[in-house]
Design a protein around this motif. Sequence first.
Motif, PDB file in Angstrom:
ATOM      1  N   LEU A 156       0.805  -1.223   0.000  1.00 27.18           N
ATOM      2  CA  LEU A 156       0.000   0.000   0.000  1.00 27.18           C
ATOM      3  C   LEU A 156       0.839   1.275   0.000  1.00 27.18           C
ATOM      4  CD1 LEU A 156      -2.879  -1.176   2.336  1.00 27.18           C
ATOM      5  CD2 LEU A 156      -2.995  -0.758  -0.124  1.00 27.18           C
ATOM      6  N   THR A 157       2.165   1.151   0.165  1.00 24.17           N
ATOM      7  CA  THR A 157       3.027   2.311  -0.050  1.00 24.17           C
ATOM      8  C   THR A 157       3.156   2.622  -1.536  1.00 24.17           C
ATOM      9  OG1 THR A 157       5.084   1.028  -0.227  1.00 24.17           O
ATOM     10  CG2 THR A 157       4.381   1.715   1.997  1.00 24.17           C
ATOM     11  N   MET A 158       2.729   1.657  -2.375  1.00 28.14           N
ATOM     12  CA  MET A 158       2.804   1.748  -3.838  1.00 28.14           C
ATOM     13  C   MET A 158       4.243   1.771  -4.349  1.00 28.14           C
ATOM     14  SD  MET A 158      -0.356   1.462  -4.191  1.00 28.14           S
ATOM     15  CE  MET A 158      -0.363   1.370  -5.977  1.00 28.14           C
ATOM     16  N   ASP A 159       5.173   1.284  -3.507  1.00 27.41           N
ATOM     17  CA  ASP A 159       6.564   1.124  -3.917  1.00 27.41           C
ATOM     18  C   ASP A 159       6.750  -0.346  -4.290  1.00 27.41           C
ATOM     19  OD1 ASP A 159       9.332   0.671  -4.054  1.00 27.41           O
ATOM     20  OD2 ASP A 159       9.771   2.157  -2.502  1.00 27.41           O
ATOM     21  N   GLU A 160       6.708  -0.637  -5.585  1.00 32.09           N
ATOM     22  CA  GLU A 160       6.698  -2.032  -6.027  1.00 32.09           C
ATOM     23  C   GLU A 160       7.962  -2.781  -5.652  1.00 32.09           C
ATOM     24  OE1 GLU A 160       5.824  -4.729 -10.032  1.00 32.09           O
ATOM     25  OE2 GLU A 160       5.457  -2.560 -10.062  1.00 32.09           O
ATOM     26  N   ASP A 161       9.111  -2.131  -5.783  1.00 28.29           N
ATOM     27  CA  ASP A 161      10.358  -2.819  -5.446  1.00 28.29           C
ATOM     28  C   ASP A 161      10.428  -3.141  -3.955  1.00 28.29           C
ATOM     29  OD1 ASP A 161      11.220  -2.851  -8.063  1.00 28.29           O
ATOM     30  OD2 ASP A 161      12.349  -0.974  -7.885  1.00 28.29           O
ATOM     31  N   ALA A 162       9.956  -2.228  -3.111  1.00 27.93           N
ATOM     32  CA  ALA A 162       9.953  -2.472  -1.670  1.00 27.93           C
ATOM     33  C   ALA A 162       9.004  -3.614  -1.320  1.00 27.93           C
ATOM     34  CB  ALA A 162       9.569  -1.198  -0.918  1.00 27.93           C
ATOM     35  N   ALA A 163       7.847  -3.647  -1.972  1.00 26.37           N
ATOM     36  CA  ALA A 163       6.891  -4.720  -1.720  1.00 26.37           C
ATOM     37  C   ALA A 163       7.449  -6.057  -2.190  1.00 26.37           C
ATOM     38  CB  ALA A 163       5.567  -4.418  -2.408  1.00 26.37           C
ATOM     39  N   ALA A 164       8.136  -6.050  -3.333  1.00 30.12           N
ATOM     40  CA  ALA A 164       8.752  -7.283  -3.822  1.00 30.12           C
ATOM     41  C   ALA A 164       9.827  -7.778  -2.847  1.00 30.12           C
ATOM     42  CB  ALA A 164       9.365  -7.051  -5.205  1.00 30.12           C
ATOM     43  N   ALA A 165      10.581  -6.848  -2.282  1.00 31.63           N
ATOM     44  CA  ALA A 165      11.600  -7.217  -1.299  1.00 31.63           C
ATOM     45  C   ALA A 165      10.951  -7.808  -0.045  1.00 31.63           C
ATOM     46  CB  ALA A 165      12.454  -6.005  -0.939  1.00 31.63           C
ATOM     47  N   ALA A 166       9.826  -7.238   0.374  1.00 30.45           N
ATOM     48  CA  ALA A 166       9.109  -7.771   1.540  1.00 30.45           C
ATOM     49  C   ALA A 166       8.600  -9.173   1.262  1.00 30.45           C
ATOM     50  CB  ALA A 166       7.957  -6.838   1.903  1.00 30.45           C
ATOM     51  N   ALA A 167       8.151  -9.422   0.033  1.00 33.24           N
ATOM     52  CA  ALA A 167       7.696 -10.759  -0.343  1.00 33.24           C
ATOM     53  C   ALA A 167       8.859 -11.746  -0.322  1.00 33.24           C
ATOM     54  CB  ALA A 167       7.047 -10.728  -1.722  1.00 33.24           C
ATOM     55  N   ARG A 168      10.001 -11.332  -0.837  1.00 29.78           N
ATOM     56  CA  ARG A 168      11.173 -12.205  -0.815  1.00 29.78           C
ATOM     57  C   ARG A 168      11.578 -12.537   0.622  1.00 29.78           C
ATOM     58  NH1 ARG A 168      12.939  -8.632  -4.863  1.00 29.78           N
ATOM     59  NH2 ARG A 168      14.427  -7.641  -3.444  1.00 29.78           N
ATOM     60  N   ALA A 169      11.485 -11.555   1.502  1.00 29.20           N
ATOM     61  CA  ALA A 169      11.843 -11.778   2.907  1.00 29.20           C
ATOM     62  C   ALA A 169      10.923 -12.816   3.546  1.00 29.20           C
ATOM     63  CB  ALA A 169      11.782 -10.461   3.676  1.00 29.20           C
ATOM     64  N   LEU A 170       9.633 -12.776   3.209  1.00 24.83           N
ATOM     65  CA  LEU A 170       8.701 -13.780   3.728  1.00 24.83           C
ATOM     66  C   LEU A 170       9.083 -15.173   3.232  1.00 24.83           C
ATOM     67  CD1 LEU A 170       5.074 -12.299   3.569  1.00 24.83           C
ATOM     68  CD2 LEU A 170       6.361 -12.982   5.602  1.00 24.83           C
ATOM     69  N   VAL A 171       9.408 -15.267   1.959  1.00 29.85           N
ATOM     70  CA  VAL A 171       9.778 -16.567   1.387  1.00 29.85           C
ATOM     71  C   VAL A 171      11.038 -17.103   2.063  1.00 29.85           C
ATOM     72  CG1 VAL A 171      10.523 -17.754  -0.710  1.00 29.85           C
ATOM     73  CG2 VAL A 171       8.685 -16.054  -0.826  1.00 29.85           C
ATOM     74  N   GLU A 172      12.024 -16.228   2.234  1.00 26.02           N
ATOM     75  CA  GLU A 172      13.299 -16.640   2.835  1.00 26.02           C
ATOM     76  C   GLU A 172      13.136 -17.059   4.291  1.00 26.02           C
ATOM     77  OE1 GLU A 172      15.654 -13.223   2.072  1.00 26.02           O
ATOM     78  OE2 GLU A 172      15.809 -13.627  -0.092  1.00 26.02           O
ATOM     79  N   SER A 173      12.119 -16.514   4.963  1.00 31.31           N
ATOM     80  CA  SER A 173      11.880 -16.863   6.368  1.00 31.31           C
ATOM     81  C   SER A 173      10.995 -18.093   6.520  1.00 31.31           C
ATOM     82  CB  SER A 173      11.246 -15.681   7.099  1.00 31.31           C
ATOM     83  OG  SER A 173       9.915 -15.457   6.640  1.00 31.31           O
TER      84      SER A 173
END
Length: 254
Positions: free
Chosen positions: A129-146
Amino acid sequence: METRTYVVTGAASGIGAATAGHLASSGAKVIRCDVRDADVLADLTTPQGRDSLVSGVTAASGGRIDGVVAVAGLALPSELTVRLNFFGTIATLEGLRPLLTASPRPRAVAVSSLSAIVAADESLVESCLTMDEDAAAAAARALVESGRGRAVYPSSKLALNRWLRRAALSWAGSGIPLNAVAPGVVDTLTARTTFLDDPAARALVAAAMPQPLGFPGPVEAIASLLAWTVGAANSFMTGQILYADGGAEATLRA
């Protein structure tokens, strides 16, 4: 009666294919969009693909459409799921909005998911919802890695719900009803190959998302509801998340 023109993304399979078929059977013109087997080929996980969608639909429609059905989505534990389900869906709706304004009775609907109320991660939702696509993609990667990759899909859908609830007001100011349909588990090829054909996985999902009217549900039930939301008859409903889930939402949030 007027012949309406609809755009359906994710139209090559599943709910998208069923919805495109349902609309076409009513006599409407349907512009099917997907990464394969479609009138307009576009990869909505990328900015270039989103531009291709808009230019392709503009050319195919002559500059006017009456309804958008944004179905295209992924359920993978991947950043691509966020890029498509949230950012790709918003780009579809906003990119095609000018073509809708040329219609006397424009409508738009997106596909959400019952899972948004079951297993979403608030941090990823807020990143979207920040509308920062790269930041959201990074957050998704962090979930996967965890080891929490399964939360990516429902989080992308919950973020979409919240965006839509906010955006629907400005869309209403332009005379465009904007809604979402949130299916429960329905009998698609993707659902079968992902978990329905695995007895243990099927039992786990059925317990998490109980559907008193049947598990899995019929795809046509979702297609017909999506078709109604973008039909001329829907002139007064907007900003709603419609749960077509066999009673699961009512069970979980009684």
